[in-house]
Design a protein around this motif. Sequence first.
Motif, PDB file in Angstrom:
ATOM      1  N   GLY A  33      25.523 133.041  42.187  1.00 10.95           N
ATOM      2  CA  GLY A  33      25.719 134.240  42.941  1.00 10.95           C
ATOM      3  C   GLY A  33      24.664 135.268  42.688  1.00 10.95           C
ATOM      4  O   GLY A  33      23.770 134.972  41.653  1.00 10.95           O
ATOM      5  N   THR A  34      24.666 136.298  42.979  1.00  8.92           N
ATOM      6  CA  THR A  34      23.652 137.465  42.784  1.00  8.92           C
ATOM      7  C   THR A  34      24.435 138.624  42.152  1.00  8.92           C
ATOM      8  O   THR A  34      25.489 139.082  42.634  1.00  8.92           O
ATOM      9  N   TYR A  35      23.981 139.352  41.174  1.00 13.52           N
ATOM     10  CA  TYR A  35      24.590 140.186  40.165  1.00 13.52           C
ATOM     11  C   TYR A  35      23.629 141.416  39.829  1.00 13.52           C
ATOM     12  O   TYR A  35      22.554 141.486  39.961  1.00 13.52           O
ATOM     13  N   CYS A  79      31.508 139.162  31.602  1.00 20.22           N
ATOM     14  CA  CYS A  79      31.713 139.315  32.950  1.00 20.22           C
ATOM     15  C   CYS A  79      30.650 140.009  33.501  1.00 20.22           C
ATOM     16  O   CYS A  79      29.535 140.661  32.655  1.00 20.22           O
ATOM     17  N   ALA A  80      30.689 139.979  34.932  1.00 17.15           N
ATOM     18  CA  ALA A  80      29.445 140.409  35.811  1.00 17.15           C
ATOM     19  C   ALA A  80      29.932 141.140  36.681  1.00 17.15           C
ATOM     20  O   ALA A  80      31.088 140.681  37.536  1.00 17.15           O
ATOM     21  N   ILE A  81      29.111 142.057  37.476  1.00 15.22           N
ATOM     22  CA  ILE A  81      29.360 142.933  38.925  1.00 15.22           C
ATOM     23  C   ILE A  81      28.650 142.112  39.871  1.00 15.22           C
ATOM     24  O   ILE A  81      27.286 142.090  39.536  1.00 15.22           O
ATOM     25  N   ASP A  82      28.950 141.523  40.906  1.00 14.82           N
ATOM     26  CA  ASP A  82      28.277 140.804  41.924  1.00 14.82           C
ATOM     27  C   ASP A  82      27.755 142.173  42.805  1.00 14.82           C
ATOM     28  O   ASP A  82      28.204 143.205  42.788  1.00 14.82           O
ATOM     29  N   THR A  83      26.781 141.539  43.775  1.00 13.88           N
ATOM     30  CA  THR A  83      26.416 142.565  44.708  1.00 13.88           C
ATOM     31  C   THR A  83      27.235 143.276  45.698  1.00 13.88           C
ATOM     32  O   THR A  83      26.982 144.026  46.328  1.00 13.88           O
ATOM     33  N   SER A  86      20.207 136.394  39.681  1.00 16.89           N
ATOM     34  CA  SER A  86      20.971 135.123  39.343  1.00 16.89           C
ATOM     35  C   SER A  86      21.219 135.398  37.743  1.00 16.89           C
ATOM     36  O   SER A  86      20.617 136.078  37.070  1.00 16.89           O
ATOM     37  N   LEU A  87      22.348 134.626  37.166  1.00 13.95           N
ATOM     38  CA  LEU A  87      22.716 134.666  35.929  1.00 13.95           C
ATOM     39  C   LEU A  87      22.273 133.502  35.226  1.00 13.95           C
ATOM     40  O   LEU A  87      22.147 132.281  35.606  1.00 13.95           O
ATOM     41  N   GLN A  88      21.665 133.705  33.834  1.00 17.09           N
ATOM     42  CA  GLN A  88      21.508 132.567  33.061  1.00 17.09           C
ATOM     43  C   GLN A  88      21.891 133.016  31.557  1.00 17.09           C
ATOM     44  O   GLN A  88      21.859 134.156  31.113  1.00 17.09           O
ATOM     45  N   CYS A  89      22.516 132.087  30.931  1.00 15.57           N
ATOM     46  CA  CYS A  89      23.043 132.419  29.357  1.00 15.57           C
ATOM     47  C   CYS A  89      22.352 131.292  28.557  1.00 15.57           C
ATOM     48  O   CYS A  89      22.084 130.226  28.910  1.00 15.57           O
ATOM     49  N   TRP A  90      22.370 131.647  27.172  1.00 15.30           N
ATOM     50  CA  TRP A  90      22.044 130.935  26.123  1.00 15.30           C
ATOM     51  C   TRP A  90      22.599 131.258  24.780  1.00 15.30           C
ATOM     52  O   TRP A  90      23.093 132.060  24.670  1.00 15.30           O
ATOM     53  N   GLY A  91      22.848 130.231  23.923  1.00 11.67           N
ATOM     54  CA  GLY A  91      23.325 130.283  22.670  1.00 11.67           C
ATOM     55  C   GLY A  91      24.210 129.587  22.706  1.00 11.67           C
ATOM     56  O   GLY A  91      24.676 128.337  23.002  1.00 11.67           O
ATOM     57  N   PHE A  92      25.702 129.868  21.680  1.00 10.18           N
ATOM     58  CA  PHE A  92      26.730 129.195  21.539  1.00 10.18           C
ATOM     59  C   PHE A  92      27.368 128.896  22.782  1.00 10.18           C
ATOM     60  O   PHE A  92      27.508 129.707  23.615  1.00 10.18           O
ATOM     61  N   ASN A  93      27.768 127.718  22.832  1.00 15.73           N
ATOM     62  CA  ASN A  93      28.744 127.010  24.013  1.00 15.73           C
ATOM     63  C   ASN A  93      29.511 126.065  23.700  1.00 15.73           C
ATOM     64  O   ASN A  93      29.524 124.888  23.957  1.00 15.73           O
ATOM     65  N   THR A  94      30.641 126.503  23.328  1.00 14.86           N
ATOM     66  CA  THR A  94      32.095 125.583  22.726  1.00 14.86           C
ATOM     67  C   THR A  94      32.937 125.800  23.716  1.00 14.86           C
ATOM     68  O   THR A  94      33.861 124.775  23.763  1.00 14.86           O
ATOM     69  N   ASP A  95      33.041 126.867  24.439  1.00 15.41           N
ATOM     70  CA  ASP A  95      34.291 127.292  25.386  1.00 15.41           C
ATOM     71  C   ASP A  95      33.782 127.790  26.521  1.00 15.41           C
ATOM     72  O   ASP A  95      34.535 128.737  27.048  1.00 15.41           O
ATOM     73  N   GLY A  96      32.871 127.285  27.174  1.00 14.95           N
ATOM     74  CA  GLY A  96      32.184 127.613  28.355  1.00 14.95           C
ATOM     75  C   GLY A  96      31.592 129.066  28.547  1.00 14.95           C
ATOM     76  O   GLY A  96      31.279 129.819  29.594  1.00 14.95           O
ATOM     77  N   LEU A 146      34.188 141.639  40.351  1.00  9.26           N
ATOM     78  CA  LEU A 146      34.151 141.217  38.976  1.00  9.26           C
ATOM     79  C   LEU A 146      34.200 139.764  38.981  1.00  9.26           C
ATOM     80  O   LEU A 146      35.094 139.063  39.886  1.00  9.26           O
ATOM     81  N   ALA A 147      33.380 138.994  38.094  1.00  6.59           N
ATOM     82  CA  ALA A 147      33.345 137.796  37.746  1.00  6.59           C
ATOM     83  C   ALA A 147      33.399 137.615  36.183  1.00  6.59           C
ATOM     84  O   ALA A 147      32.476 138.092  35.642  1.00  6.59           O
ATOM     85  N   CYS A 148      34.190 136.685  35.718  1.00  3.01           N
ATOM     86  CA  CYS A 148      34.086 136.628  34.394  1.00  3.01           C
ATOM     87  C   CYS A 148      34.234 135.057  33.821  1.00  3.01           C
ATOM     88  O   CYS A 148      34.728 134.168  34.828  1.00  3.01           O
ATOM     89  N   TRP A 149      33.766 134.656  32.706  1.00  3.50           N
ATOM     90  CA  TRP A 149      33.578 133.313  32.127  1.00  3.50           C
ATOM     91  C   TRP A 149      33.804 133.179  30.970  1.00  3.50           C
ATOM     92  O   TRP A 149      33.566 134.099  29.999  1.00  3.50           O
ATOM     93  N   GLY A 150      33.911 132.078  30.150  1.00  2.00           N
ATOM     94  CA  GLY A 150      34.197 131.724  28.917  1.00  2.00           C
ATOM     95  C   GLY A 150      35.602 131.837  28.510  1.00  2.00           C
ATOM     96  O   GLY A 150      36.546 131.974  29.241  1.00  2.00           O
TER      97      GLY A 150
END
Length: 462
Positions: free
Chosen positions: A151-153, A164-168, A134-144, A172-176
């Motif tokens: 999901g699994t990546y 962006c990430a590539i799932d199993t 699974s995905l997890q992010c940290w740090g600056f977060n002003t625009d998603g 492609l899946a992207c965010w921000g």
Amino acid sequence: MRQQSRFRPALLWWIIGLVLLVLVLPKSPTQVMAVPLIDTYMRVSAGAMHTCAIKDGSSLQCWGYTQWGETNPPTGSYRELSSGTSFSCAIRYSPQTLACWGKNTHGQTNVPSDTFRALDSGGWHSCGIKTDQSLQCWGFNTDGELNAPAGTYTKLSVGDGYACAIDTTQALACWGEESRAIPAPPIGSYRDINVGYHTACAIAVDNSIACWSYSNSQPFTPPSNVTYSQVSIGMSHGCGLITNTTTVTCWGQGMAAIYVPAGSFTSISSGGEHTCAIKSDRRILCWGENGSGQLNVPIESTPTAQGFATRTPTPTRIPTITRTATATNTATATDIPTATATATDEPTATATDVPTATATPTDVPTATATELPTATATDEPTATATELPTATDEPTATATDEPTATPTDVPTATVTDLPTATATPTDVPTLTNTATATATNAPTATMTIPLWRCYIPWAATK
């Protein structure tokens, strides 16, 4: 002529002694010129103005811009690494926890406590794939930036506010960048993804490449006449490894896109305006902008001793020869003796202000010389004083290979075969016609002859 013939054997013995001294002195261990220790690496990651890498021993090494401690990584063993803008993060070997260092104005070094299998750092935030995929992010977060999808990546890449990430399923899946109307990532099956500061590129399973911009700028795309096994996108340039080769090619703007080195490479990473790659011999080569030393790969992480073969003479003792003459009888004389010491074939030493004695002769003076112990140094030439002067019916003192005193109306003492003759009379009693001088612990004339020290150029320690 007699003085010269006596001087030559003494000089010969000095030369023989010097040769023996050099031969028997202890030698220091020979040091061979050391070859600089050049590190080899497993991973490299180029940040905005600094670079970090994992050495073959699994420790971290960083260089370049260091205002916020970017080049001061933690100790330990690490398996994965990524550098962002003024900070970096890495995954430990065991357990697979995170460590981040550098600038922390937006919490980008405040790592989560989970275990991870992959990570990537961007402008001011990072994301990782946990051990459960699974995905997890940290740090600056002003625009998603931290709103990673579920999901699994298997792969991911983080840019400047976009990821962006590539799932199993290889999709492609992207965010921000939620405040901007950016295009959706391309549809298809992909095996690799890399997001730069403005452009993202994905490599499909057939090695074709698709690039798009997530900002207001136009994307810079690689040449279409080749395929790539790996790509890395920086701020205004990108580089890639050509499929089935170890050749690097770059595109875009700036020095990193123009001055591309030749060679054989296995992996590549593009940062702000520079790129670094690991060569086939597992050494790192960087090119592009170098305003903060981000190209200056350390070539010697642990300085090694460098020197030359040396032989250093180490004398154990420096002998000093001391002779003391002690008069035991009363010395009287009718004439006024004057003693002058002159060294022939050597620097001249002359004693002046020599005390005079005037008295009525009573006894024949007798001068008896006693010998003090001779100091001898190990592995050094030995100097031994023998046959000190003995007085006869006339005030005449004769010593073999030592100063010879021959009385005339004005007695003259001549010193030969000594490297240096120095006569220094001090506190010698003066006799008048009625005075008798008896020397028991009489003033002593001391000649100190230091053995010759030499400077041997090849023996000097560097």
